[in-house]
Every structure is written in C-alpha cells, then in structure tokens.
Design a protein around this motif. Structure first.
Motif, PDB file in Angstrom:
ATOM      1  N   ARG A 156       0.834  -1.211   0.000  1.00 34.40           N
ATOM      2  CA  ARG A 156       0.000   0.000   0.000  1.00 34.40           C
ATOM      3  C   ARG A 156       0.865   1.257   0.000  1.00 34.40           C
ATOM      4  O   ARG A 156       0.578   2.228  -0.705  1.00 34.40           O
ATOM      5  N   MET A 157       1.959   1.226   0.783  1.00 35.29           N
ATOM      6  CA  MET A 157       2.855   2.385   0.809  1.00 35.29           C
ATOM      7  C   MET A 157       3.528   2.589  -0.543  1.00 35.29           C
ATOM      8  O   MET A 157       3.644   3.726  -1.025  1.00 35.29           O
ATOM      9  N   ALA A 158       3.953   1.491  -1.159  1.00 39.00           N
ATOM     10  CA  ALA A 158       4.608   1.598  -2.472  1.00 39.00           C
ATOM     11  C   ALA A 158       3.635   2.106  -3.526  1.00 39.00           C
ATOM     12  O   ALA A 158       3.992   2.952  -4.365  1.00 39.00           O
ATOM     13  N   ALA A 159       2.400   1.626  -3.502  1.00 40.80           N
ATOM     14  CA  ALA A 159       1.392   2.066  -4.474  1.00 40.80           C
ATOM     15  C   ALA A 159       1.074   3.546  -4.297  1.00 40.80           C
ATOM     16  O   ALA A 159       0.949   4.294  -5.268  1.00 40.80           O
ATOM     17  N   GLU A 160       0.979   3.966  -3.032  1.00 37.26           N
ATOM     18  CA  GLU A 160       0.684   5.382  -2.771  1.00 37.26           C
ATOM     19  C   GLU A 160       1.837   6.272  -3.228  1.00 37.26           C
ATOM     20  O   GLU A 160       1.609   7.358  -3.772  1.00 37.26           O
ATOM     21  N   SER A 161       3.063   5.828  -3.032  1.00 38.50           N
ATOM     22  CA  SER A 161       4.205   6.643  -3.448  1.00 38.50           C
ATOM     23  C   SER A 161       4.282   6.762  -4.968  1.00 38.50           C
ATOM     24  O   SER A 161       4.748   7.776  -5.499  1.00 38.50           O
ATOM     25  N   GLN A 162       3.811   5.709  -5.670  1.00 37.21           N
ATOM     26  CA  GLN A 162       3.812   5.735  -7.136  1.00 37.21           C
ATOM     27  C   GLN A 162       2.521   6.332  -7.702  1.00 37.21           C
ATOM     28  O   GLN A 162       2.374   6.487  -8.911  1.00 37.21           O
ATOM     29  N   LYS A 163       1.557   6.595  -6.764  1.00 38.96           N
ATOM     30  CA  LYS A 163       0.244   7.141  -7.144  1.00 38.96           C
ATOM     31  C   LYS A 163      -0.474   6.216  -8.142  1.00 38.96           C
ATOM     32  O   LYS A 163      -1.023   6.653  -9.156  1.00 38.96           O
ATOM     33  N   ILE A 164      -0.434   4.923  -7.841  1.00 39.00           N
ATOM     34  CA  ILE A 164      -1.118   3.930  -8.678  1.00 39.00           C
ATOM     35  C   ILE A 164      -1.871   2.957  -7.768  1.00 39.00           C
ATOM     36  O   ILE A 164      -1.701   2.970  -6.548  1.00 39.00           O
ATOM     37  N   THR A 165      -2.686   2.102  -8.371  1.00 36.36           N
ATOM     38  CA  THR A 165      -3.426   1.100  -7.602  1.00 36.36           C
ATOM     39  C   THR A 165      -2.517  -0.084  -7.283  1.00 36.36           C
ATOM     40  O   THR A 165      -1.450  -0.255  -7.897  1.00 36.36           O
ATOM     41  N   LEU A 166      -2.965  -0.924  -6.353  1.00 40.49           N
ATOM     42  CA  LEU A 166      -2.197  -2.120  -6.018  1.00 40.49           C
ATOM     43  C   LEU A 166      -2.073  -3.053  -7.221  1.00 40.49           C
ATOM     44  O   LEU A 166      -1.023  -3.662  -7.443  1.00 40.49           O
ATOM     45  N   GLY A 167      -3.159  -3.146  -7.998  1.00 40.61           N
ATOM     46  CA  GLY A 167      -3.127  -3.989  -9.192  1.00 40.61           C
ATOM     47  C   GLY A 167      -2.100  -3.491 -10.194  1.00 40.61           C
ATOM     48  O   GLY A 167      -1.333  -4.281 -10.767  1.00 40.61           O
ATOM     49  N   ALA A 168      -2.075  -2.183 -10.409  1.00 42.07           N
ATOM     50  CA  ALA A 168      -1.113  -1.601 -11.348  1.00 42.07           C
ATOM     51  C   ALA A 168       0.317  -1.780 -10.835  1.00 42.07           C
ATOM     52  O   ALA A 168       1.247  -2.018 -11.607  1.00 42.07           O
ATOM     53  N   LEU A 169       0.482  -1.688  -9.511  1.00 36.76           N
ATOM     54  CA  LEU A 169       1.798  -1.887  -8.922  1.00 36.76           C
ATOM     55  C   LEU A 169       2.299  -3.307  -9.200  1.00 36.76           C
ATOM     56  O   LEU A 169       3.461  -3.509  -9.588  1.00 36.76           O
ATOM     57  N   ALA A 170       1.418  -4.289  -9.023  1.00 29.06           N
ATOM     58  CA  ALA A 170       1.792  -5.683  -9.266  1.00 29.06           C
ATOM     59  C   ALA A 170       2.207  -5.889 -10.717  1.00 29.06           C
ATOM     60  O   ALA A 170       3.190  -6.572 -11.009  1.00 29.06           O
ATOM     61  N   VAL A 171       1.458  -5.279 -11.629  1.00 30.27           N
ATOM     62  CA  VAL A 171       1.776  -5.397 -13.063  1.00 30.27           C
ATOM     63  C   VAL A 171       3.146  -4.800 -13.348  1.00 30.27           C
ATOM     64  O   VAL A 171       3.968  -5.385 -14.070  1.00 30.27           O
ATOM     65  N   MET A 172       3.426  -3.631 -12.769  1.00 26.53           N
ATOM     66  CA  MET A 172       4.713  -2.957 -12.998  1.00 26.53           C
ATOM     67  C   MET A 172       5.879  -3.808 -12.517  1.00 26.53           C
ATOM     68  O   MET A 172       6.915  -3.911 -13.174  1.00 26.53           O
TER      69      MET A 172
END
Length: 365
Positions: A156-172
């Motif tokens: 959640r912290m990583a997604a917020e820092s990247q300003k993306i959703t958790l799903g998008a974070l996983a894809v990245m």
C-alpha cells in the motif's frame, strides 16, 4: 337444489384459483431465489478467485524481494529455532484475515531485527532471538510482522508513493519493466528498516496485540518487547536498521499498548514473558528464582506456591508485601501464617533481585 350445486361449484372454483395462485407465488419465489443464490455463489467464487490471484501476485513480488535480500543477508539453518518460530506462527495464523502461505527465514547477525515481505516471507535475526526470553515476546514480534503482510502495508505504501493502484503496482513489478527494480528496492527497504507510517505501525501493534491474546500468549510480551527495544536504543544509539528504526515514538507505542490493556482490564504481568519470579518446591522448601522463601509440609507449600504465583508480580511495590496479625499478605491477598515475617523478607529479596534483572518495570505501569 340448484343453489346448493352452484355454491359447491363456486367453492371448488375458488379453491382451484387459490391453489393456482399459491403455486404461481411459490414458483415465482423459487425463480427469484434461484438466480439470487446462483449470483451469490458466483460472486463468492469471483471474490475467492480474486483473492487467490492477489496472493499469487504478492507471493511473486515477495519472491523477487527475497532474492535481492538474500544476496546481502547470511541466511542460516537452525532446525531448533526454526521449529520454535513455526510453532508460534501456526498458533497465530488462524487469527489473520487472509490465508497466506507463510515462510520463516533466519538471518545470522547481531542486529536486532525482524520483518515480513509481501507474500508471507518472515525474517528473524539471531540478534533479536537472543534478547527475547519467551514465546510470548517472540509471538509479539511475529504477530506484528504478520499483520504488516496480512494488511498489505508495504504494498500500500509503495502504491501510494507511485500514485497507482495495487493492481497496477503488481503489473509494474511482475512485468519486469524499468520501474520494477526501484519498487522492489522500496518494498525491501520499508520492510527491513520497518519504516512504515505511524498509522500502519499503530494498526500492526493493535491488531498484533489482539492476535497475540487470541492465540493464548501473554499480552505483556508486547510490553516487555517494546521496553527491550528502548533499552537497545539507549545501549546502541546508532543503528543501521532494525525493527524499531526511525521510531523515536517507541515510548508512545508502548503507552498505547498499555492503554489498550487497561481498556480491556488486562493487568500488566511482566514476569510471565520474562520468566522471572519463578516458584519451585524441593525438599519441603519453596523458592523463588532460586531464593529460599519458606519451609513447610508439602501440602501447605503447594497452597502457598499457588497464591504466590497468582499474586506476586514484578510490578508490585515493597509495601504490597506485608505482615498483619502474623499473617502474610501480597497485594491484599492472604498468603500464609507460617513464619510470615521471614517469608516476607525472602519474598522481598526475590522481588528486588528480579527487578534488578529487569529495571524497566518501574518506568511503564
């Protein structure tokens, strides 16, 4: 006659219409329920499938982070310690929100640390194992770290820092794009240094305490755990990383735990997680931490032992152990009338010795 026949026919028609109407309602009701139940099952299946996919993605992300960390950290094999950690983990696992496949890794270093990566990879250092006296203290660490993974705190912290959703974070991360190494490094850093926000740390403390108690461990283990972290901070003011890194608010956190225990009417009893004020009987002599307290017949000693185990706590002041009318009392509870004055002196000696071993008791009540 015709009137009677007419009435009979009319009653028969009404009965048939009612039966038909009732059948239609039942059929319609069944028709309404069937799709609803089917939809409910489909929704539940979709939810379960989504959760499974989330866990698979988190696991894949965690595996990549583990691979990076294990390049720098000396992972060791110690079946005895690992078995103890796994036993504690298995007791806590039913009280987590999600069914994660947990794994424990042991790192050989004097640094006092423990952390958990996405997907359920829990790391303990030999340094933190060395300062923990009991399963309750280990469980306090374990529950806290499990909550971080169970509630997706680092993700959640990583997604917020990247300003993306958790799903998008996983894809990245899993696509292996240019941003993947940066995100993985961030996830590892947050976990290893425990640099979560105070809000997430507070959640891990609170829910971890609940899991600790639900699993049958002493909640005082979390109190003594924080006190030991404070002692480590005082002893080694410069720490490169650790479970308490970047948290001068440790005192605030311990106070929050104490407040919650008060709300739940749970007394602080440090002797259990610390293994202090331990009573034993040998050759008709009752001892506390090896200090002889009283000599009597075995039946009487067992009663006295039970009373001391229940009422003698590390948090008591000397005046809480007193003699009145030749009877010994601890915290206003009768203990014995056998050699009361001598027993009191010996109990206070044992209490003072225990407090000398763990002086933090007097600071947080």
């Amino acid at each position: 006659m015709m009137s009677k026949i007419f009435r009979a026919i009319l009653i028969l028609l009404i009965a048939l219409i009612s039966l038909s109407f009732s059948f239609d309602l039942t059929t319609a009701d069944a028709a309404r329920k069937a799709p609803k139940n089917a939809n409910t099952n489909k929704n539940q299946q979709a939810k379960n499938s989504s959760e499974d996919n989330d866990l698979k993605r988190e696991r894949a992300i965690g595996e990549q982070a583990v691979a990076q960390i294990e390049k720098e950290w000396p992972i060791i094999s110690n079946p005895e310690i690992t078995a103890r950690l796994e036993m504690i983990l298995n007791k806590l696992e039913p009280f987590m929100q999600r069914r994660i496949k947990w794994e424990i890794r042991l790192v050989k270093t004097e640094n006092v640390n423990a952390f958990c990566l996405p997907g359920g990879f829990i790391f303990f250092t030999t340094g933190i194992i060395d300062i923990l006296n009991s399963d309750s203290e280990i469980a306090a660490v374990m529950a806290h770290e499990m909550i971080h993974a169970d509630r997706k705190h680092s993700l959640r912290m990583a997604a917020e820092s990247q300003k993306i959703t958790l799903g998008a974070l996983a894809v990245m991360v899993l696509s292996g794009g240019s941003a993947a190494p940066i995100i993985l490094a961030q996830l590892a850093q947050v976990a290893v240094t425990n640099s979560y926000t105070m809000e997430l740390e507070s959640e891990a403390d609170s829910l971890g305490l609940e899991a600790l108690m639900a699993a049958g461990y002493s909640p005082s283990g979390m109190v003594t755990l924080f006190e030991k972290f404070i002692n480590e901070e005082l002893r080694q003011p410069v720490i490169e990383y650790g479970i308490y890194m970047n948290h001068p608010e440790t005192r605030t956190r311990i106070q929050r735990v104490l407040n919650k225990m008060r709300e739940l009417k749970i007394p602080v009893q440090r002797k259990f997680p610390l293994g202090l004020l331990h009573t034993s009987i040998k050759e008709n002599i009752l001892s506390i931490d090896g200090i002889e307290v009283i000599k009597a017949e075995s039946l009487k000693l067992n009663e006295i032992k039970d009373a001391i185990d229940k009422y003698l706590q590390l948090e008591l002041a000397p005046h809480d152990v007193y003699v009145m009318n030749k009877k010994l009392f601890i915290a206003n509870h009768f203990i014995t009338d056998i050699d009361a004055e001598n027993a009191r002196r010996n109990i206070l000696k044992a209490l003072d010795a225990a407090k000398s071993k763990y002086p933090a008791t007097k600071y947080y009540q």
